[in-house]
Design a protein around this motif. Structure first.
Motif, PDB file in Angstrom:
ATOM      1  N   ALA A 321       0.829  -1.207   0.000  1.00 35.49           N
ATOM      2  CA  ALA A 321       0.000   0.000   0.000  1.00 35.49           C
ATOM      3  C   ALA A 321       0.864   1.258   0.000  1.00 35.49           C
ATOM      4  CB  ALA A 321      -0.925  -0.027   1.223  1.00 35.49           C
ATOM      5  N   ALA A 322       1.945   1.250   0.767  1.00 37.02           N
ATOM      6  CA  ALA A 322       2.839   2.408   0.776  1.00 37.02           C
ATOM      7  C   ALA A 322       3.509   2.604  -0.576  1.00 37.02           C
ATOM      8  CB  ALA A 322       3.880   2.237   1.876  1.00 37.02           C
ATOM      9  N   ARG A 323       3.801   1.533  -1.243  1.00 37.78           N
ATOM     10  CA  ARG A 323       4.451   1.651  -2.553  1.00 37.78           C
ATOM     11  C   ARG A 323       3.509   2.228  -3.593  1.00 37.78           C
ATOM     12  NH1 ARG A 323       4.930  -0.966  -7.280  1.00 37.78           N
ATOM     13  NH2 ARG A 323       3.343  -2.483  -6.690  1.00 37.78           N
ATOM     14  N   LEU A 324       2.219   1.884  -3.514  1.00 40.34           N
ATOM     15  CA  LEU A 324       1.280   2.340  -4.533  1.00 40.34           C
ATOM     16  C   LEU A 324       0.833   3.780  -4.328  1.00 40.34           C
ATOM     17  CD1 LEU A 324      -0.989  -0.834  -4.875  1.00 40.34           C
ATOM     18  CD2 LEU A 324       0.737  -0.008  -6.484  1.00 40.34           C
ATOM     19  N   HIS A 325       1.085   4.364  -3.170  1.00 37.02           N
ATOM     20  CA  HIS A 325       0.636   5.733  -2.893  1.00 37.02           C
ATOM     21  C   HIS A 325       1.804   6.713  -2.978  1.00 37.02           C
ATOM     22  CE1 HIS A 325      -2.864   3.546  -1.360  1.00 37.02           C
ATOM     23  NE2 HIS A 325      -3.523   4.705  -1.375  1.00 37.02           N
ATOM     24  N   GLN A 326       1.451   7.974  -2.986  1.00 34.19           N
ATOM     25  CA  GLN A 326       2.449   9.027  -2.981  1.00 34.19           C
ATOM     26  C   GLN A 326       3.149   9.072  -1.630  1.00 34.19           C
ATOM     27  OE1 GLN A 326       3.267  10.772  -5.620  1.00 34.19           O
ATOM     28  NE2 GLN A 326       1.661   9.890  -6.930  1.00 34.19           N
ATOM     29  N   ASN A 327       4.217   9.885  -1.545  1.00 40.65           N
ATOM     30  CA  ASN A 327       5.055   9.903  -0.354  1.00 40.65           C
ATOM     31  C   ASN A 327       4.267  10.328   0.879  1.00 40.65           C
ATOM     32  OD1 ASN A 327       7.171   9.843   1.353  1.00 40.65           O
ATOM     33  ND2 ASN A 327       8.458  11.311   0.263  1.00 40.65           N
ATOM     34  N   SER A 328       3.479  11.373   0.744  1.00 42.60           N
ATOM     35  CA  SER A 328       2.731  11.868   1.908  1.00 42.60           C
ATOM     36  C   SER A 328       1.686  10.855   2.360  1.00 42.60           C
ATOM     37  CB  SER A 328       2.073  13.203   1.552  1.00 42.60           C
ATOM     38  OG  SER A 328       1.228  13.047   0.411  1.00 42.60           O
ATOM     39  N   ASP A 329       0.973  10.265   1.406  1.00 38.03           N
ATOM     40  CA  ASP A 329      -0.011   9.248   1.772  1.00 38.03           C
ATOM     41  C   ASP A 329       0.652   7.990   2.323  1.00 38.03           C
ATOM     42  OD1 ASP A 329      -1.966  10.957   0.844  1.00 38.03           O
ATOM     43  OD2 ASP A 329      -2.002  10.088  -1.165  1.00 38.03           O
ATOM     44  N   ALA A 330       1.823   7.651   1.779  1.00 38.01           N
ATOM     45  CA  ALA A 330       2.528   6.468   2.267  1.00 38.01           C
ATOM     46  C   ALA A 330       2.922   6.621   3.727  1.00 38.01           C
ATOM     47  CB  ALA A 330       3.753   6.202   1.395  1.00 38.01           C
ATOM     48  N   LYS A 331       3.318   7.834   4.136  1.00 35.65           N
ATOM     49  CA  LYS A 331       3.656   8.043   5.552  1.00 35.65           C
ATOM     50  C   LYS A 331       2.460   7.761   6.449  1.00 35.65           C
ATOM     51  CE  LYS A 331       7.231  11.543   4.719  1.00 35.65           C
ATOM     52  NZ  LYS A 331       7.649  12.937   4.944  1.00 35.65           N
ATOM     53  N   VAL A 332       1.278   8.234   6.036  1.00 31.06           N
ATOM     54  CA  VAL A 332       0.069   7.984   6.830  1.00 31.06           C
ATOM     55  C   VAL A 332      -0.223   6.495   6.900  1.00 31.06           C
ATOM     56  CG1 VAL A 332      -2.400   8.453   6.982  1.00 31.06           C
ATOM     57  CG2 VAL A 332      -0.835  10.253   6.226  1.00 31.06           C
ATOM     58  N   ILE A 333      -0.043   5.804   5.756  1.00 26.94           N
ATOM     59  CA  ILE A 333      -0.311   4.361   5.725  1.00 26.94           C
ATOM     60  C   ILE A 333       0.638   3.613   6.655  1.00 26.94           C
ATOM     61  CG2 ILE A 333      -0.176   2.338   4.234  1.00 26.94           C
ATOM     62  CD1 ILE A 333      -1.219   4.115   1.964  1.00 26.94           C
ATOM     63  N   LEU A 334       1.935   3.962   6.602  1.00 30.38           N
ATOM     64  CA  LEU A 334       2.891   3.268   7.473  1.00 30.38           C
ATOM     65  C   LEU A 334       2.682   3.636   8.935  1.00 30.38           C
ATOM     66  CD1 LEU A 334       6.139   3.414   5.318  1.00 30.38           C
ATOM     67  CD2 LEU A 334       4.577   1.508   5.642  1.00 30.38           C
ATOM     68  N   ALA A 352      11.364   4.946   7.573  1.00 31.44           N
ATOM     69  CA  ALA A 352      12.573   5.775   7.614  1.00 31.44           C
ATOM     70  C   ALA A 352      13.025   6.159   6.204  1.00 31.44           C
ATOM     71  CB  ALA A 352      13.676   5.032   8.354  1.00 31.44           C
ATOM     72  N   ASP A 353      12.862   5.266   5.250  1.00 29.70           N
ATOM     73  CA  ASP A 353      13.262   5.577   3.877  1.00 29.70           C
ATOM     74  C   ASP A 353      12.400   6.671   3.258  1.00 29.70           C
ATOM     75  OD1 ASP A 353      15.263   3.711   3.966  1.00 29.70           O
ATOM     76  OD2 ASP A 353      14.045   2.094   3.103  1.00 29.70           O
ATOM     77  N   LEU A 354      11.176   6.843   3.758  1.00 34.57           N
ATOM     78  CA  LEU A 354      10.323   7.890   3.208  1.00 34.57           C
ATOM     79  C   LEU A 354      10.767   9.283   3.637  1.00 34.57           C
ATOM     80  CD1 LEU A 354       6.778   6.280   3.641  1.00 34.57           C
ATOM     81  CD2 LEU A 354       8.126   6.499   1.542  1.00 34.57           C
ATOM     82  N   GLU A 355      11.550   9.357   4.716  1.00 29.80           N
ATOM     83  CA  GLU A 355      12.045  10.655   5.170  1.00 29.80           C
ATOM     84  C   GLU A 355      13.239  11.078   4.320  1.00 29.80           C
ATOM     85  OE1 GLU A 355      10.402  12.302   7.289  1.00 29.80           O
ATOM     86  OE2 GLU A 355       9.080  10.716   8.019  1.00 29.80           O
ATOM     87  N   ASN A 358      18.304  13.369   7.508  1.00 33.40           N
ATOM     88  CA  ASN A 358      18.819  12.422   8.498  1.00 33.40           C
ATOM     89  C   ASN A 358      18.152  12.602   9.857  1.00 33.40           C
ATOM     90  OD1 ASN A 358      20.525  11.210   6.712  1.00 33.40           O
ATOM     91  ND2 ASN A 358      22.329  12.435   7.290  1.00 33.40           N
ATOM     92  N   LYS A 359      17.806  13.812  10.181  1.00 39.16           N
ATOM     93  CA  LYS A 359      17.195  14.051  11.485  1.00 39.16           C
ATOM     94  C   LYS A 359      15.871  13.321  11.604  1.00 39.16           C
ATOM     95  CE  LYS A 359      15.976  17.807  14.629  1.00 39.16           C
ATOM     96  NZ  LYS A 359      15.869  19.291  14.784  1.00 39.16           N
ATOM     97  N   SER A 360      15.059  13.407  10.554  1.00 43.33           N
ATOM     98  CA  SER A 360      13.769  12.705  10.581  1.00 43.33           C
ATOM     99  C   SER A 360      13.962  11.203  10.579  1.00 43.33           C
ATOM    100  CB  SER A 360      12.922  13.140   9.377  1.00 43.33           C
ATOM    101  OG  SER A 360      12.699  14.533   9.393  1.00 43.33           O
ATOM    102  N   LYS A 361      14.958  10.718   9.805  1.00 39.84           N
ATOM    103  CA  LYS A 361      15.224   9.284   9.799  1.00 39.84           C
ATOM    104  C   LYS A 361      15.655   8.785  11.173  1.00 39.84           C
ATOM    105  CE  LYS A 361      16.434   8.822   4.904  1.00 39.84           C
ATOM    106  NZ  LYS A 361      17.430   8.395   3.926  1.00 39.84           N
TER     107      LYS A 361
END
Length: 934
Positions: A321-334, A352-355, A358-361
């Protein structure tokens, strides 16, 4: 008949022969009646057949059923049950048969190949017999082809002649004539109308220009309709770009009807799957990927969302599901995913890869560690994101507290600590994970790194530290055995090779020393260690091979072959000091090994330390007082350093103490090289009285007489030598050349013929006979008869020695230039890639200006150790590089030749043994050979 003439039709009344069928010869299908074969009669009895077979010596045929059990019509054991024991026994017998067959397979195949080669040599195929004639057809001219007569009727049968002739109608002749005519005038009606017009079927004309213009206009109107000029209901412009419209069409995937049908069928199947089993996560993932493949991303996201609702504990569904959505939506899904599968490392790493920073990761990974503190992968990813070594050290210290069984984390922490603290870390790791061999190896490498900046030769503490490396590895092996960790010898060798690749040579040697005897029987130790050393050297692991040989020499100090291998390894890869050390220990443990003494003396000599070389030879004399090689090495050392008197005195003492035939021969050669022919002849005469069967003494005697101009004495010396040593081919060749130089070619041929009778199938004598004919042809001006004589001798030589590389090389050059390439193919096949033939092929490429191919074939001619001994090949290669290569190429050839130290080949030996070239190096001899080759 009254006239006495035979009646030609009398055979009609004769009795037909047995089994005659009328008309069968001309294709008729005859038949046989009872009257043709006569009444039936009984055949011979069994006793009559057996008596006839006994008279002819044949074995009587036995009835296979005469020993059959009448009560058991199938077999003696047919009524029994085929049990598992029977099957196992049959399998064992089959395995034994297969093993025995495999053991004899190599010998059987070799014998079959040898028999086949012998059969092919004795009875060659028709194709092989006429291969040279078939190649000769390429040189037949057109006139000769046309002059070949037609094959007549050789069957002596009359054939029907079709002499019927028919008259061709005039209409056919006229029609054929008009086919080849061309019209060069315009029709009058067409000229009046102004040209040619092609009417359509409907009577209208087709104007393709107008059609194209109309198509372009329609396309432009469509583009204008969807362009930015048109707006939608809400007032926003459409997203169609008129300039990139056609380009964007290339990215549209047009699916065929079959693909659309397959997609529909698959959609139905997946729909049925997710409805029947909604908790099956792979079904939801496959259904979503199908919609993605069909280009329906909205449907794919909707399906995968339903899959997340139905399978909230499946990490694969959330990742999809995270792969099929955009970055912002993928964060919500994860973020929703970690609420359901908070223990999934993959989910946290994907988050972590979506960030992007480095600080966010780091923030995401630290939250992950709060949920999953025992994940090694999360700790490694977190440590890798740290910029400072201090922060990474703090994290790793916490990581090993949480996960004390992770060897990777312990080693990573030890690498970041100072050497003093690293020891403490490794001690803790060893106690926490007593079954890890990596920790012990890391400890050994740490100790070795402490002594890296120091000089072990000058620092006693450093030497003690290096000894501590060996003790550490030995203790590690013992502890691992105590805890039941038994690594194989191959695994320990791989660890040693890894240490060598990382630069830890002492740790590598310590591992080999501690584990060399693992899994080896006592009687197999020598062969196993030598094989392991060769294998390591083949992979470029010099340190591992050196350690294996060093350990083997501790166990087998009296094996001279081991010392020779160790010396060769140090000579190729080590330093001069290491080589001197190995040779000094070698002659101490193997004082009777002459080759080791000679190597030690030669290395001292090459290093420029002549007194040290003399000292080594003096010690060698004490250990081997009657050694021929050591005496001659001492003579060569003194002679090439200008001490001729000392060398002569050494030869005198050698003749008294050792007195071998080679020492006498070297004494005569030494006197001849100094121009003292009378003492040389005296030495030869004395030597011949002791060794009358030594052919080289006769050669030296004859050469000295020939050089002094006394051909009669030289002829007598060679004649005496041939009588005493008829099997020596060089004597026959020298005697033949003496007669040829005296203008007696017939006598030279006769001597070579006698030599071939005494030495059948000798390629050197045949080659010399061919060269005699070639020199005679050149002296006579290259007459066709003389050349034909040389070719005839060469053909006989190839029949006697079909695999000789020297003869095939002469055969290639004897052919005209267009036929040499085909001849070289036969030569390579017959001689099995002989180095002389390979060099000849390289020279052929040279003559055709194919530089790279010639260079490859020259390198191939000196490829193996045996081929490197042929000096003429090196000379040809150097001559080629001088003409077509660069200075670097020529220097490389010289370098390789000096390393190979060749000693054979005709031109090389004639130049190297010339008295004027005494004392010259291999490089100087090579330069002379390259200039002398023609």
């Amino acid at each position: 008949m009254a006239s006495g003439k035979p009646n030609k039709l009398a055979f009609l009344s004769m009795t037909a022969p047995a089994s005659y069928v009328a008309g069968l010869g001309r294709g008729a299908s005859g038949f046989t009646t009872r009257s043709d074969i006569g009444p039936a009669r009984e055949g011979p009895s069994a006793e009559t057949i057996a008596e006839a077979q006994a008279k002819r010596g044949e074995e009587p045929e036995f009835d296979p059923e005469q020993f059959q059990d009448p009560d058991n019509e199938v077999g003696l054991f047919a009524g029994t049950t085929y049990e598992q024991d029977d099957e196992e026994a049959d399998n064992i017998y089959d395995a034994v048969d297969r093993n025995m067959d495999a053991r004899r397979k190599a010998r059987r195949e070799a014998r079959e190949d040898e028999e086949l080669a012998k059969h092919r040599a004795e009875r060659p195929k028709i194709q092989q017999q006429f291969s040279d004639l078939k190649r000769g057809l390429s040189q037949v001219s057109d006139a000769e082809w046309e002059g070949i007569p037609e094959v007549g009727n050789l069957t002596r049968k009359k054939r029907k002649r079709d002499d019927r002739m028919f008259a061709v109608p005039d209409s056919v002749v006229v029609g054929d004539r008009s086919k080849t005519e061309y019209t060069n005038a315009l029709d009058a009606q067409q000229q009046e109308s102004g040209g040619f017009e092609t009417p359509a079927e409907s009577g209208t004309l087709t104007n393709f220009v107008e059609i194209g213009q109309a198509r372009d206009k329609i396309l432009s109107l469509k583009l204008d309709q969807v362009s930015g000029a048109a707006t939608n209901v809400s007032g926003t412009s459409t997203s169609v770009d008129p300039k990139g419209y056609l380009t964007s069409l290339d990215s549209v995937v047009i699916k065929s009807d079959a693909e659309i049908g397959d997609i529909k069928r698959a959609r139905m199947l997946f729909d049925s799957l997710v409805k029947s089993n909604p908790k099956h996560s792979p079904g939801w993932i496959a259904a979503a990927r199908l919609e993605e493949h069909a280009g329906r991303m909205v449907a794919a996201r909707k399906l995968i969302k339903a899959g997340c609702d139905q399978c909230p504990k499946s990490e694969d569904v959330w990742l999809e599901a995270a792969r099929l959505h955009q970055n912002s939506d993928a964060k919500v899904i994860l973020a929703n995913a970690v609420q359901h599968v908070g223990q999934s490392v993959k989910i946290w790493l994907a988050a972590a890869d979506l960030e992007h920073d480095n600080k966010s990761k780091k923030r995401v990974l630290r939250k992950a560690l709060e949920s999953i503190p025992n994940s090694v992968r999360l700790w490694k990813e977190t440590v890798n994101l740290e910029d400072s070594a201090q922060d990474a050290r703090v994290l790793l210290a916490r990581a090993v507290e949480v996960i004390p069984l992770s060897v990777e984390l312990w080693l990573a922490l030890a690498r970041l600590e100072t050497p003093a603290k690293a020891k403490a870390v490794l001690n803790k790791a060893r106690k926490a994970v007593p079954t890890s061999h990596e920790i012990w190896i890391a400890a050994g490498r740490l100790l070795e790194q402490e002594t890296a900046p120091q000089a072990p030769e000058a620092n006693g503490d450093a030497m003690k530290t290096l000894e501590l490396v060996d003790k550490t590895i030995e203790a590690g092996v013992r502890e691992l055995r105590r805890h039941g960790v038994l690594l194989t010898r191959e695994q320990w060798l791989r660890e040693a090779e890894k240490c060598e690749q990382d630069g830890s040579l002492r740790t590598c040697a310590a591992i080999v020393k501690a584990t060399a005897t693992v899994d080896i029987e006592e009687e197999d130790r020598y062969d196993t260690w030598v094989a392991d050393a060769d294998a390591a050297l083949g992979k470029g692991m010099v340190g591992t091979a050196r350690a294996l040989l060093a350990y083997a020499l501790r166990v087998f100090p009296d094996r001279r072959t081991l010392w020779r291998k160790a010396a060769d390894l140090e000579k190729a890869y080590g330093t001069r000091e290491a080589l001197d050390s190995v040779l000094a220990r070698a002659v101490h443990h193997c004082p009777q090994a002459e080759v080791l003494w000679l190597m030690a003396a030669k290395e001292k000599w090459l290093a420029g330390d002549v007194p040290a070389a003399r000292e080594v030879l003096e010690r060698a004399f004490v250990a081997n007082p009657e050694s021929e090689q050591i005496w001659l090495a001492a003579v060569k050392l003194e002679a090439e350093n200008g001490e001729l008197g000392v060398a002569r005195e050494l030869l005198t003492r050698a003749r008294t103490i050792a007195g071998t035939e080679r020492i006498w021969m070297k004494s005569a050669v030494f006197e001849r090289q100094q121009g003292r022919y009378d003492p040389a002849l005296e030495v030869v005469s004395t030597a011949l009285s002791k060794y009358p069967k030594f052919a080289k003494l006769y050669m030296i005697q004859g050469q000295i007489h020939e050089k002094r101009g006394n051909r009669a004495a030289a002829r007598a010396a060679f004649a005496a030598g041939l009588k005493a040593c008829p099997k020596d081919e060089t004597l026959w060749i020298l005697a033949s050349r003496l007669e040829e130089a005296d203008g007696r070619s017939i006598k030279a041929r006769s001597l070579l013929e006698k030599g071939r009778l005494a030495n059948p199938q000798n390629e050197s004598l045949w080659a010399e006979a061919v060269r005699v004919e070639e020199r005679a042809a050149a002296a006579s001006g290259g007459g066709s008869q003389a050349q034909a004589q040389a070719k005839a001798v060469l053909a006989r030589a190839l029949q006697d020695c079909p695999t000789s590389g020297v003869l095939w090389s002469l055969a290639i050059w004897a052919e005209p230039r267009p036929a040499r390439k085909a001849r070289s193919v036969d030569a390579l096949k017959k001689s099995k890639d002989n180095p002389t033939v390979t060099c000849t092929v390289a020279r052929l490429f040279w003559t055709e200006r194919k530089i790279e191919q010639a260079r490859r074939w020259f390198a191939r001619s000196v490829g193996t150790e045996q081929d490197k001994d042929l000096g003429d090949n090196w000379g040809w290669w150097l001559r080629f590089e001088r003409q077509h290569g660069t200075t670097e190429y020529a220097e490389e050839v010289i370098k390789q030749c000096v390393a190979a130290e060749p000693h054979h080949s005709p031109v090389w030996q004639s130049i190297a043994k010339d008295d004027a070239n005494v004392g010259k190096s291999t490089k100087e001899i090579l330069l002379l050979v390259a200039d002398a080759l023609q």
